[in-house]
Design a protein around this motif. Structure first.
Motif, PDB file in Angstrom:
ATOM      1  N   GLY A  84      -8.867  23.492  -0.773  1.00 57.23           N
ATOM      2  CA  GLY A  84      -9.210  23.784   0.615  1.00 57.23           C
ATOM      3  C   GLY A  84      -8.073  24.472   1.328  1.00 57.23           C
ATOM      4  N   ASP A  85      -7.715  23.921   2.501  1.00 53.73           N
ATOM      5  CA  ASP A  85      -6.612  24.508   3.271  1.00 53.73           C
ATOM      6  C   ASP A  85      -5.283  23.842   2.973  1.00 53.73           C
ATOM      7  OD1 ASP A  85      -6.903  22.069   4.503  1.00 53.73           O
ATOM      8  OD2 ASP A  85      -7.421  22.854   6.484  1.00 53.73           O
ATOM      9  N   GLY A  86      -5.253  23.004   1.914  1.00 54.33           N
ATOM     10  CA  GLY A  86      -4.009  22.353   1.522  1.00 54.33           C
ATOM     11  C   GLY A  86      -3.650  21.136   2.348  1.00 54.33           C
ATOM     12  N   GLU A  87      -4.624  20.626   3.121  1.00 55.51           N
ATOM     13  CA  GLU A  87      -4.416  19.431   3.940  1.00 55.51           C
ATOM     14  C   GLU A  87      -5.523  18.422   3.642  1.00 55.51           C
ATOM     15  OE1 GLU A  87      -1.897  18.885   5.947  1.00 55.51           O
ATOM     16  OE2 GLU A  87      -0.988  20.873   5.791  1.00 55.51           O
ATOM     17  N   PRO A  88      -5.282  17.119   3.888  1.00 55.38           N
ATOM     18  CA  PRO A  88      -6.357  16.139   3.715  1.00 55.38           C
ATOM     19  C   PRO A  88      -7.567  16.530   4.554  1.00 55.38           C
ATOM     20  CG  PRO A  88      -4.256  15.019   3.978  1.00 55.38           C
ATOM     21  CD  PRO A  88      -4.002  16.472   4.267  1.00 55.38           C
ATOM     22  N   GLY A  89      -8.757  16.459   3.970  1.00 55.24           N
ATOM     23  CA  GLY A  89      -9.961  16.941   4.632  1.00 55.24           C
ATOM     24  C   GLY A  89     -10.604  15.947   5.588  1.00 55.24           C
ATOM     25  N   LYS A  90     -11.542  16.453   6.356  1.00 54.07           N
ATOM     26  CA  LYS A  90     -12.220  15.671   7.393  1.00 54.07           C
ATOM     27  C   LYS A  90     -13.001  14.504   6.804  1.00 54.07           C
ATOM     28  CE  LYS A  90     -15.637  16.172  11.113  1.00 54.07           C
ATOM     29  NZ  LYS A  90     -16.541  17.134  11.827  1.00 54.07           N
ATOM     30  N   ILE A  91     -13.766  14.752   5.753  1.00 49.54           N
ATOM     31  CA  ILE A  91     -14.564  13.675   5.153  1.00 49.54           C
ATOM     32  C   ILE A  91     -13.664  12.658   4.469  1.00 49.54           C
ATOM     33  CG2 ILE A  91     -16.186  13.182   3.270  1.00 49.54           C
ATOM     34  CD1 ILE A  91     -17.773  15.608   4.132  1.00 49.54           C
ATOM     35  N   THR A  92     -12.610  13.130   3.812  1.00 48.66           N
ATOM     36  CA  THR A  92     -11.650  12.211   3.190  1.00 48.66           C
ATOM     37  C   THR A  92     -11.061  11.281   4.238  1.00 48.66           C
ATOM     38  OG1 THR A  92     -11.078  13.896   1.536  1.00 48.66           O
ATOM     39  CG2 THR A  92      -9.558  12.045   1.788  1.00 48.66           C
ATOM     40  N   ARG A 117       0.844  -1.196   0.000  1.00 49.78           N
ATOM     41  CA  ARG A 117       0.000   0.000   0.000  1.00 49.78           C
ATOM     42  C   ARG A 117       0.882   1.250   0.000  1.00 49.78           C
ATOM     43  NH1 ARG A 117      -3.207   0.133   4.990  1.00 49.78           N
ATOM     44  NH2 ARG A 117      -4.744   1.396   3.854  1.00 49.78           N
ATOM     45  N   ASP A 118       0.451   2.269  -0.728  1.00 48.00           N
ATOM     46  CA  ASP A 118       1.179   3.538  -0.789  1.00 48.00           C
ATOM     47  C   ASP A 118       0.738   4.405   0.391  1.00 48.00           C
ATOM     48  OD1 ASP A 118       2.492   5.852  -1.413  1.00 48.00           O
ATOM     49  OD2 ASP A 118       1.557   6.140  -3.376  1.00 48.00           O
ATOM     50  N   LEU A 119       1.230   4.066   1.565  1.00 50.92           N
ATOM     51  CA  LEU A 119       0.784   4.734   2.785  1.00 50.92           C
ATOM     52  C   LEU A 119       1.126   6.223   2.794  1.00 50.92           C
ATOM     53  CD1 LEU A 119       1.723   2.008   5.437  1.00 50.92           C
ATOM     54  CD2 LEU A 119      -0.487   2.431   4.354  1.00 50.92           C
ATOM     55  N   GLU A 120       2.278   6.577   2.254  1.00 52.35           N
ATOM     56  CA  GLU A 120       2.700   7.978   2.273  1.00 52.35           C
ATOM     57  C   GLU A 120       1.723   8.860   1.500  1.00 52.35           C
ATOM     58  OE1 GLU A 120       6.490  10.866   1.063  1.00 52.35           O
ATOM     59  OE2 GLU A 120       6.637   8.687   0.825  1.00 52.35           O
ATOM     60  N   SER A 121       1.345   8.426   0.298  1.00 54.61           N
ATOM     61  CA  SER A 121       0.407   9.221  -0.506  1.00 54.61           C
ATOM     62  C   SER A 121      -0.955   9.305   0.159  1.00 54.61           C
ATOM     63  CB  SER A 121       0.258   8.617  -1.902  1.00 54.61           C
ATOM     64  OG  SER A 121       1.463   8.724  -2.632  1.00 54.61           O
ATOM     65  N   MET A 122      -1.385   8.204   0.775  1.00 54.12           N
ATOM     66  CA  MET A 122      -2.686   8.203   1.431  1.00 54.12           C
ATOM     67  C   MET A 122      -2.689   9.079   2.679  1.00 54.12           C
ATOM     68  SD  MET A 122      -4.183   4.346   0.989  1.00 54.12           S
ATOM     69  CE  MET A 122      -2.679   3.371   1.036  1.00 54.12           C
ATOM     70  N   ARG A 123      -1.545   9.159   3.360  1.00 52.02           N
ATOM     71  CA  ARG A 123      -1.437  10.011   4.554  1.00 52.02           C
ATOM     72  C   ARG A 123      -1.292  11.476   4.182  1.00 52.02           C
ATOM     73  NH1 ARG A 123       2.771   6.199   6.963  1.00 52.02           N
ATOM     74  NH2 ARG A 123       1.624   4.893   8.453  1.00 52.02           N
ATOM     75  N   GLU A 124      -0.368  11.752   3.263  1.00 50.93           N
ATOM     76  CA  GLU A 124       0.062  13.121   3.004  1.00 50.93           C
ATOM     77  C   GLU A 124      -0.732  13.827   1.908  1.00 50.93           C
ATOM     78  OE1 GLU A 124       2.155  14.327   5.071  1.00 50.93           O
ATOM     79  OE2 GLU A 124       2.627  12.416   6.040  1.00 50.93           O
ATOM     80  N   GLY A 125      -1.378  13.059   1.007  1.00 55.90           N
ATOM     81  CA  GLY A 125      -2.082  13.667  -0.107  1.00 55.90           C
ATOM     82  C   GLY A 125      -1.184  13.857  -1.314  1.00 55.90           C
ATOM     83  N   VAL A 126      -1.792  14.201  -2.449  1.00 59.01           N
ATOM     84  CA  VAL A 126      -1.042  14.270  -3.706  1.00 59.01           C
ATOM     85  C   VAL A 126      -1.414  15.511  -4.512  1.00 59.01           C
ATOM     86  CG1 VAL A 126      -0.867  11.756  -3.845  1.00 59.01           C
ATOM     87  CG2 VAL A 126      -2.780  12.930  -4.971  1.00 59.01           C
ATOM     88  N   ALA A 127      -0.543  15.825  -5.472  1.00 62.95           N
ATOM     89  CA  ALA A 127      -0.807  16.880  -6.447  1.00 62.95           C
ATOM     90  C   ALA A 127      -1.323  16.248  -7.732  1.00 62.95           C
ATOM     91  CB  ALA A 127       0.468  17.676  -6.719  1.00 62.95           C
ATOM     92  N   THR A 128      -2.158  16.992  -8.448  1.00 62.85           N
ATOM     93  CA  THR A 128      -2.713  16.513  -9.710  1.00 62.85           C
ATOM     94  C   THR A 128      -2.640  17.615 -10.767  1.00 62.85           C
ATOM     95  OG1 THR A 128      -4.961  17.244  -9.162  1.00 62.85           O
ATOM     96  CG2 THR A 128      -4.337  14.997  -8.511  1.00 62.85           C
ATOM     97  N   VAL A 129      -2.860  17.227 -12.011  1.00 62.51           N
ATOM     98  CA  VAL A 129      -2.961  18.193 -13.106  1.00 62.51           C
ATOM     99  C   VAL A 129      -4.233  17.898 -13.893  1.00 62.51           C
ATOM    100  CG1 VAL A 129      -0.475  18.572 -13.336  1.00 62.51           C
ATOM    101  CG2 VAL A 129      -1.564  16.721 -14.620  1.00 62.51           C
TER     102      VAL A 129
END
Length: 294
Positions: free
Chosen positions: A261-269, A124-136
Protein backbone atom coordinates in the motif's frame (compact mmCIF):
# COMPACT_ATOMS: atom_id res chain seq x y z
CA UNK A 1 10.43 -13.28 31.08
CA UNK A 2 9.98 -14.74 34.55
CA UNK A 3 8.69 -18.29 34.84
CA UNK A 4 6.13 -18.95 37.56
CA UNK A 5 7.11 -21.72 39.98
CA UNK A 6 4.01 -23.91 39.89
CA UNK A 7 3.20 -25.94 36.76
CA UNK A 8 0.39 -28.30 35.76
CA UNK A 9 1.15 -31.90 34.75
CA UNK A 10 -0.89 -35.00 34.00
CA UNK A 11 -0.39 -35.87 37.67
CA UNK A 12 -1.57 -32.52 38.98
CA UNK A 13 0.29 -29.43 40.18
CA UNK A 14 3.98 -29.47 41.08
CA UNK A 15 6.99 -27.18 41.32
CA UNK A 16 8.79 -26.66 38.00
CA UNK A 17 12.04 -28.16 39.36
CA UNK A 18 10.17 -31.37 40.23
CA UNK A 19 9.18 -32.11 36.64
CA UNK A 20 11.07 -35.07 35.21
CA UNK A 21 10.44 -37.53 32.38
CA UNK A 22 12.56 -40.50 31.18
CA UNK A 23 14.92 -39.69 28.30
CA UNK A 24 12.88 -42.10 26.15
CA UNK A 25 10.01 -39.65 25.85
CA UNK A 26 8.10 -39.64 22.56
CA UNK A 27 7.78 -35.88 22.35
CA UNK A 28 11.56 -35.59 22.61
CA UNK A 29 12.45 -38.48 20.30
CA UNK A 30 9.68 -38.31 17.67
CA UNK A 31 7.98 -34.94 18.11
CA UNK A 32 5.01 -37.19 18.90
CA UNK A 33 2.77 -34.61 20.49
CA UNK A 34 0.80 -31.39 20.22
CA UNK A 35 0.86 -28.06 22.00
CA UNK A 36 -0.94 -24.77 22.61
CA UNK A 37 0.12 -21.25 23.52
CA UNK A 38 -2.59 -19.21 25.26
CA UNK A 39 -2.44 -15.45 25.81
CA UNK A 40 -3.03 -13.99 29.25
CA UNK A 41 -3.95 -10.32 29.66
CA UNK A 42 -3.78 -8.81 33.15
CA UNK A 43 -4.07 -12.26 34.72
CA UNK A 44 -6.96 -13.48 32.52
CA UNK A 45 -6.92 -15.96 29.63
CA UNK A 46 -8.01 -14.73 26.21
CA UNK A 47 -9.73 -17.14 23.79
CA UNK A 48 -9.34 -20.01 26.25
CA UNK A 49 -12.29 -21.99 24.84
CA UNK A 50 -10.86 -21.80 21.34
CA UNK A 51 -7.42 -22.98 22.44
CA UNK A 52 -8.72 -25.88 24.51
CA UNK A 53 -11.00 -26.99 21.68
CA UNK A 54 -8.08 -26.91 19.23
CA UNK A 55 -5.87 -28.89 21.64
CA UNK A 56 -8.46 -31.65 21.73
CA UNK A 57 -8.84 -31.58 17.92
CA UNK A 58 -5.09 -31.86 17.44
CA UNK A 59 -4.82 -34.68 19.99
CA UNK A 60 -7.67 -36.59 18.35
CA UNK A 61 -6.09 -36.17 14.91
CA UNK A 62 -2.92 -37.99 15.99
CA UNK A 63 -4.71 -40.39 18.37
CA UNK A 64 -3.38 -39.11 21.69
CA UNK A 65 -5.64 -39.29 24.72
CA UNK A 66 -5.86 -36.08 26.74
CA UNK A 67 -5.63 -36.97 30.46
CA UNK A 68 -8.34 -34.47 31.40
CA UNK A 69 -11.82 -33.69 30.10
CA UNK A 70 -12.40 -30.25 28.60
CA UNK A 71 -14.17 -29.15 31.77
CA UNK A 72 -11.28 -30.38 33.92
CA UNK A 73 -8.78 -28.68 31.61
CA UNK A 74 -10.56 -25.35 32.03
CA UNK A 75 -10.66 -25.77 35.79
CA UNK A 76 -7.00 -26.79 36.11
CA UNK A 77 -5.75 -24.00 33.85
CA UNK A 78 -7.73 -21.41 35.79
CA UNK A 79 -6.40 -22.83 39.04
CA UNK A 80 -2.86 -22.62 37.67
CA UNK A 81 -3.21 -18.84 37.33
CA UNK A 82 -4.71 -18.54 40.80
CA UNK A 83 -2.02 -20.66 42.47
CA UNK A 84 0.70 -18.58 40.81
CA UNK A 85 -1.09 -15.28 41.54
CA UNK A 86 -0.74 -14.26 37.90
CA UNK A 87 -1.82 -10.64 37.46
CA UNK A 88 0.34 -9.43 34.56
CA UNK A 89 0.37 -9.97 30.81
CA UNK A 90 1.71 -13.48 30.30
CA UNK A 91 1.45 -16.59 28.17
CA UNK A 92 0.79 -20.24 28.92
CA UNK A 93 2.61 -23.04 27.10
CA UNK A 94 0.95 -26.46 27.20
CA UNK A 95 2.48 -29.62 25.72
CA UNK A 96 0.90 -33.05 25.37
CA UNK A 97 2.82 -36.11 24.14
CA UNK A 98 2.02 -39.78 23.66
CA UNK A 99 4.10 -40.59 26.72
CA UNK A 100 7.34 -42.27 27.81
CA UNK A 101 8.24 -45.70 26.43
CA UNK A 102 11.17 -47.61 24.88
CA UNK A 103 11.92 -46.07 21.49
CA UNK A 104 9.90 -47.72 18.73
CA UNK A 105 8.00 -46.10 15.88
CA UNK A 106 4.66 -47.81 16.51
CA UNK A 107 2.42 -46.57 19.33
CA UNK A 108 3.38 -48.09 22.71
CA UNK A 109 0.78 -50.17 24.55
CA UNK A 110 -0.55 -49.31 28.00
CA UNK A 111 1.34 -46.01 28.19
CA UNK A 112 -0.34 -42.87 29.45
CA UNK A 113 0.25 -39.47 27.87
CA UNK A 114 2.49 -36.78 29.32
CA UNK A 115 1.21 -33.25 29.79
CA UNK A 116 2.70 -30.12 31.25
CA UNK A 117 1.70 -26.48 31.24
CA UNK A 118 3.54 -23.46 32.58
CA UNK A 119 3.12 -19.69 32.67
CA UNK A 120 5.68 -16.99 31.82
CA UNK A 121 5.37 -13.22 31.93
CA UNK A 122 5.06 -11.92 28.37
CA UNK A 123 4.78 -8.25 27.44
CA UNK A 124 2.94 -7.09 24.33
CA UNK A 125 5.11 -5.99 21.40
CA UNK A 126 3.52 -2.56 21.18
CA UNK A 127 6.15 -1.11 18.85
CA UNK A 128 5.60 -3.73 16.14
CA UNK A 129 1.84 -3.44 16.46
CA UNK A 130 2.02 0.37 16.17
CA UNK A 131 4.70 0.74 13.52
CA UNK A 132 4.26 -2.40 11.39
CA UNK A 133 6.83 -4.94 10.24
CA UNK A 134 8.79 -6.19 7.24
CA UNK A 135 8.42 -9.75 5.97
CA UNK A 136 10.03 -12.09 3.45
CA UNK A 137 8.54 -14.85 1.30
CA UNK A 138 9.68 -18.46 1.42
CA UNK A 139 8.49 -21.72 -0.11
CA UNK A 140 6.25 -23.72 2.22
CA UNK A 141 7.97 -27.10 2.68
CA UNK A 142 5.87 -28.32 5.61
CA UNK A 143 3.75 -31.47 5.68
CA UNK A 144 0.14 -31.48 4.45
CA UNK A 145 -1.52 -31.64 7.88
CA UNK A 146 -0.68 -28.17 9.16
CA UNK A 147 -4.11 -27.92 10.83
CA UNK A 148 -2.65 -30.08 13.62
CA UNK A 149 -0.68 -27.98 16.10
CA UNK A 150 2.04 -30.58 16.36
CA UNK A 151 5.51 -30.43 17.91
CA UNK A 152 7.13 -30.97 14.49
CA UNK A 153 8.15 -27.36 13.91
CA UNK A 154 11.57 -27.61 12.24
CA UNK A 155 10.39 -26.07 8.91
CA UNK A 156 8.77 -23.24 10.87
CA UNK A 157 11.94 -22.71 12.88
CA UNK A 158 14.05 -22.56 9.71
CA UNK A 159 11.60 -20.13 8.11
CA UNK A 160 11.60 -17.85 11.15
CA UNK A 161 15.40 -17.89 11.24
CA UNK A 162 15.50 -17.07 7.50
CA UNK A 163 13.31 -14.05 8.20
CA UNK A 164 15.54 -12.93 11.06
CA UNK A 165 18.69 -13.25 8.95
CA UNK A 166 17.08 -11.02 6.31
CA UNK A 167 16.03 -8.32 8.76
CA UNK A 168 12.36 -9.30 8.76
CA UNK A 169 9.85 -10.11 11.47
CA UNK A 170 8.08 -12.96 9.72
CA UNK A 171 8.34 -15.33 6.75
CA UNK A 172 5.29 -15.56 4.48
CA UNK A 173 5.03 -19.12 3.16
CA UNK A 174 3.70 -20.14 -0.24
CA UNK A 175 2.96 -23.32 -2.19
CA UNK A 176 2.89 -23.17 -5.98
CA UNK A 177 2.76 -19.38 -5.75
CA UNK A 178 -0.21 -19.38 -3.37
CA UNK A 179 0.23 -17.83 0.09
CA UNK A 180 -0.64 -20.29 2.86
CA UNK A 181 0.38 -18.61 6.15
CA UNK A 182 3.39 -17.34 8.06
CA UNK A 183 5.98 -19.35 9.94
CA UNK A 184 4.04 -18.64 13.15
CA UNK A 185 1.05 -16.60 12.01
CA UNK A 186 -1.93 -16.35 9.69
CA UNK A 187 -1.57 -13.88 6.81
CA UNK A 188 -4.19 -11.49 5.38
CA UNK A 189 -4.39 -9.21 2.35
CA UNK A 190 -6.79 -6.25 2.16
CA UNK A 191 -8.00 -5.04 -1.22
CA UNK A 192 -10.92 -2.68 -1.92
CA UNK A 193 -12.14 -2.93 1.67
CA UNK A 194 -12.17 -6.75 1.68
CA UNK A 195 -10.02 -9.05 3.83
CA UNK A 196 -8.62 -12.10 2.06
CA UNK A 197 -6.94 -15.07 3.73
CA UNK A 198 -6.27 -18.75 2.98
CA UNK A 199 -9.29 -20.94 3.82
CA UNK A 200 -9.03 -23.04 6.96
CA UNK A 201 -8.04 -26.27 5.23
CA UNK A 202 -5.46 -28.84 6.35
CA UNK A 203 -2.77 -26.68 4.71
CA UNK A 204 -2.85 -24.08 7.48
CA UNK A 205 -3.25 -23.90 11.23
CA UNK A 206 -6.64 -22.36 11.91
CA UNK A 207 -5.50 -19.71 14.39
CA UNK A 208 -7.63 -18.78 17.38
CA UNK A 209 -6.95 -15.11 16.66
CA UNK A 210 -7.90 -15.82 13.04
CA UNK A 211 -11.31 -17.00 14.28
CA UNK A 212 -11.69 -13.82 16.29
CA UNK A 213 -10.72 -11.68 13.27
CA UNK A 214 -13.42 -13.40 11.22
CA UNK A 215 -15.95 -12.71 13.97
CA UNK A 216 -14.93 -9.05 14.26
CA UNK A 217 -15.14 -8.57 10.50
CA UNK A 218 -18.65 -9.99 10.51
CA UNK A 219 -19.69 -7.65 13.32
CA UNK A 220 -18.39 -4.60 11.42
CA UNK A 221 -19.62 -5.83 8.03
CA UNK A 222 -16.09 -6.04 6.65
CA UNK A 223 -16.08 -8.73 3.93
CA UNK A 224 -13.95 -11.65 5.15
CA UNK A 225 -13.12 -13.82 2.16
CA UNK A 226 -11.54 -17.24 2.72
CA UNK A 227 -9.81 -17.35 -0.62
CA UNK A 228 -6.13 -17.98 -1.20
CA UNK A 229 -4.20 -15.21 -2.90
CA UNK A 230 -0.99 -15.39 -4.92
CA UNK A 231 2.38 -13.92 -4.01
CA UNK A 232 2.06 -11.69 -7.07
CA UNK A 233 -1.18 -10.23 -5.65
CA UNK A 234 0.83 -8.58 -2.87
CA UNK A 235 1.90 -5.85 -5.30
CA UNK A 236 -1.76 -4.80 -5.58
CA UNK A 237 -2.64 -4.98 -1.86
CA UNK A 238 -3.98 -1.92 -0.06
CA UNK A 239 -3.00 -3.41 3.31
CA UNK A 240 -1.63 -6.60 4.79
CA UNK A 241 -1.43 -7.92 8.33
CA UNK A 242 -0.52 -11.04 10.27
CA UNK A 243 -2.14 -12.52 13.38
CA UNK A 244 -1.09 -14.92 16.13
CA UNK A 245 -1.73 -15.46 19.82
CA UNK A 246 1.43 -13.66 20.95
CA UNK A 247 1.76 -11.12 18.11
CA UNK A 248 -1.96 -10.23 18.03
CA UNK A 249 -2.43 -8.14 14.85
CA UNK A 250 0.75 -6.98 13.09
CA UNK A 251 0.57 -4.53 10.18
CA UNK A 252 2.79 -5.75 7.32
CA UNK A 253 4.46 -2.82 5.57
CA UNK A 254 6.95 -4.65 3.37
CA UNK A 255 7.19 -8.05 1.69
CA UNK A 256 10.66 -8.78 0.33
CA UNK A 257 11.40 -5.55 -1.59
CA UNK A 258 7.75 -4.61 -2.16
CA UNK A 259 6.09 -1.91 -0.05
CA UNK A 260 2.51 -2.73 0.86
CA UNK A 261 0.00 0.00 0.00
CA UNK A 262 1.32 3.39 1.04
CA UNK A 263 3.85 1.85 3.42
CA UNK A 264 1.80 2.64 6.54
CA UNK A 265 -0.55 0.53 8.70
CA UNK A 266 -3.92 0.51 6.92
CA UNK A 267 -7.35 1.68 8.00
CA UNK A 268 -8.91 -1.78 8.30
CA UNK A 269 -5.86 -3.14 10.12
CA UNK A 270 -6.13 -0.30 12.64
CA UNK A 271 -9.86 -0.87 13.09
CA UNK A 272 -9.33 -4.56 13.76
CA UNK A 273 -6.58 -3.75 16.26
CA UNK A 274 -8.98 -1.47 18.14
CA UNK A 275 -11.72 -4.08 18.15
CA UNK A 276 -9.31 -6.81 19.25
CA UNK A 277 -8.04 -4.75 22.17
CA UNK A 278 -11.63 -4.10 23.22
CA UNK A 279 -12.44 -7.80 23.05
CA UNK A 280 -9.33 -8.63 25.13
CA UNK A 281 -10.22 -5.90 27.67
CA UNK A 282 -6.90 -4.11 27.26
CA UNK A 283 -6.75 -1.08 29.61
CA UNK A 284 -6.61 2.26 27.77
CA UNK A 285 -3.20 3.03 29.25
CA UNK A 286 -1.80 -0.20 27.79
CA UNK A 287 -3.36 0.26 24.35
CA UNK A 288 -1.21 0.49 21.24
CA UNK A 289 -3.11 3.72 20.55
CA UNK A 290 -2.23 5.39 23.86
CA UNK A 291 0.88 6.91 22.27
CA UNK A 292 -1.24 8.40 19.50
CA UNK A 293 -3.76 9.75 22.01
CA UNK A 294 -1.13 11.28 24.32
Amino acid sequence: MSLYDLILTEKGFMQQNELSYPFEERGLQFGDGVYEVIRIYQGNYHLLNEHVDRLFRSAEAIKIEVPFSKTEMHEYLSELLEKNSVAKDAKLYLQLTRGSAPRSHEFPLNVSSNLYAYVKDFERDLESMREGVATVTLEDIRWEWCYIKSLNLLPNVLAKQHAKEHGAKEAILYKEGMVTEGSSSNIYLVRDGKVYTHPATKRILGGCVRMKIQELCKEKEIPFIEEAFQVEDISYADEMFATSTTAEILPILKVDTVSVGDGEPGKITRELQRLYEKDAHIPSGASIFSKEQA
